[in-house]
Design an enzyme around this catalytic site. Structure first.
Site, mmCIF file in Angstrom:
data_model
loop_
_atom_site.group_PDB
_atom_site.id
_atom_site.type_symbol
_atom_site.label_atom_id
_atom_site.label_comp_id
_atom_site.label_asym_id
_atom_site.label_seq_id
_atom_site.Cartn_x
_atom_site.Cartn_y
_atom_site.Cartn_z
ATOM 1 N N ALA A 65 0.854 -1.189 0.000
ATOM 2 C CA ALA A 65 0.000 0.000 0.000
ATOM 3 C C ALA A 65 0.887 1.235 0.000
ATOM 4 O O ALA A 65 2.093 1.165 0.246
ATOM 5 C CB ALA A 65 -0.909 -0.008 1.223
ATOM 6 N N GLU A 111 -2.041 -8.945 -1.589
ATOM 7 C CA GLU A 111 -3.498 -9.054 -1.464
ATOM 8 C C GLU A 111 -4.168 -8.889 -2.822
ATOM 9 O O GLU A 111 -5.128 -9.601 -3.145
ATOM 10 C CB GLU A 111 -4.008 -8.010 -0.461
ATOM 11 C CG GLU A 111 -3.596 -8.331 0.972
ATOM 12 C CD GLU A 111 -3.924 -7.229 1.954
ATOM 13 O OE1 GLU A 111 -4.473 -7.522 3.022
ATOM 14 O OE2 GLU A 111 -3.624 -6.053 1.655
ATOM 15 N N GLU A 131 3.074 -6.132 6.918
ATOM 16 C CA GLU A 131 2.416 -5.056 7.678
ATOM 17 C C GLU A 131 2.775 -5.063 9.153
ATOM 18 O O GLU A 131 2.795 -4.009 9.807
ATOM 19 C CB GLU A 131 0.885 -5.178 7.515
ATOM 20 C CG GLU A 131 0.361 -4.847 6.135
ATOM 21 C CD GLU A 131 0.303 -6.059 5.201
ATOM 22 O OE1 GLU A 131 -0.354 -5.960 4.154
ATOM 23 O OE2 GLU A 131 0.930 -7.097 5.525
#
Length: 257
Positions: A65, A111, A131
């Site tokens: 991300a 993901e 993460e």
């Protein structure tokens, strides 16, 4: 035109979407996810598109991300995160989706790859959910899809340590179906997509849906859905064409009817 994607029109039924944020190793910011969801919505409605291949660069499919964007969101910002709606649109895509993965495939990138129905990886691909190193955890399906793909033990190890696995390990664990030389990853994914694109569209769609049912329902329910879908296909023109072509020893010409 999309600013974070390169999109080629369908050729032989296959549409190629390339993530293009090279300065950020294709990190998935809100803009990119929104444009990707919009492109998949368009592909859903396009009769010429039967399969979609999504890829990144040789260095990174997507490295995660967008951390800068994430840092700007507090608890309320996360609760109202527009990316959730984009992920849901990507999840709903009903046509076959193939991910061609080279290089880093981490965090949100992993993901996204797991949203694909088939994963083809280059030898240099590395898959991970790091993460935990930021004091957070996967939030776009990483814990759920990874465990279903590779099993509890490896999923726990990857998520709780943040350590990545290489392409061969990912293949042995069931995360990817094939490993290729990096220069052939996209080519191989497109070749598989073209094979699928030649099949009866309704059969492909229902077969995909039935296979996905196996992930989120019990065996008896899954078998009922499978039989229902099988029965529905008995009333299609493509089934008649497929059987006739087999009997006449020729290639079928499916129309999606």
């Amino acid at each position: 035109m999309p600013r974070t994607l390169a999109v080629l029109p369908p050729e032989q039924g296959v549409r190629l979407i390339t993530l293009q944020r090279p300065e950020a190793l294709n990190a998935l910011n809100t803009e990119l996810l929104g444009e990707l969801a919009a492109e998949l919505d368009a592909a859903e409605q396009d009769a010429e598109t039967r399969v979609v291949v999504i890829t990144g660069s040789r260095k990174a499919f997507a490295a995660g991300a967008d951390i800068k964007e994430m840092a700007e969101r507090d608890l309320v910002g996360i609760l109202n995160d527009p990316r959730l709606a984009h992920w849901q649109r990507i999840t709903r895509f009903s046509k076959p989706l193939i991910a061609a993965v080279n290089g880093f495939c981490l965090g949100g990138g992993c993901e996204l790859a797991m949203h694909a129905d088939i994963l083809i990886a280059g030898e240099d691909a590395r898959f991970g959910q790091p993460e935990i190193n930021l004091g957070i955890m996967p939030g776009a399906g990483g814990t759920q899809r990874l465990l279903r793909a590779v099993g509890k033990s490896l999923a726990m190890q990857m998520v709780l340590t943040g350590e990545a696995i290489d392409a061969r390990h990912a293949q042995r664990a069931g995360l990817v179906s094939e490993v290729t030389q990096p220069e052939f990853t996209v080519e191989r994914a497109i070749a598989i997509a073209r094979v699928i694109a030649q099949k009866a569209p309704l059969a492909v769609r229902l077969a995909k849906e039935a296979l996905l049912k196996a992930e989120d329902t019990d065996l008896a329910s899954g078998l009922r859905f499978e039989r229902h879908a099988f029965t529905l296909l008995a009333g299609t023109r493509d089934r008649e064409e497929g059987i006739r072509a087999f009997q006449e020893k020729r290639r079928p010409e499916f129309t999606g009817q």
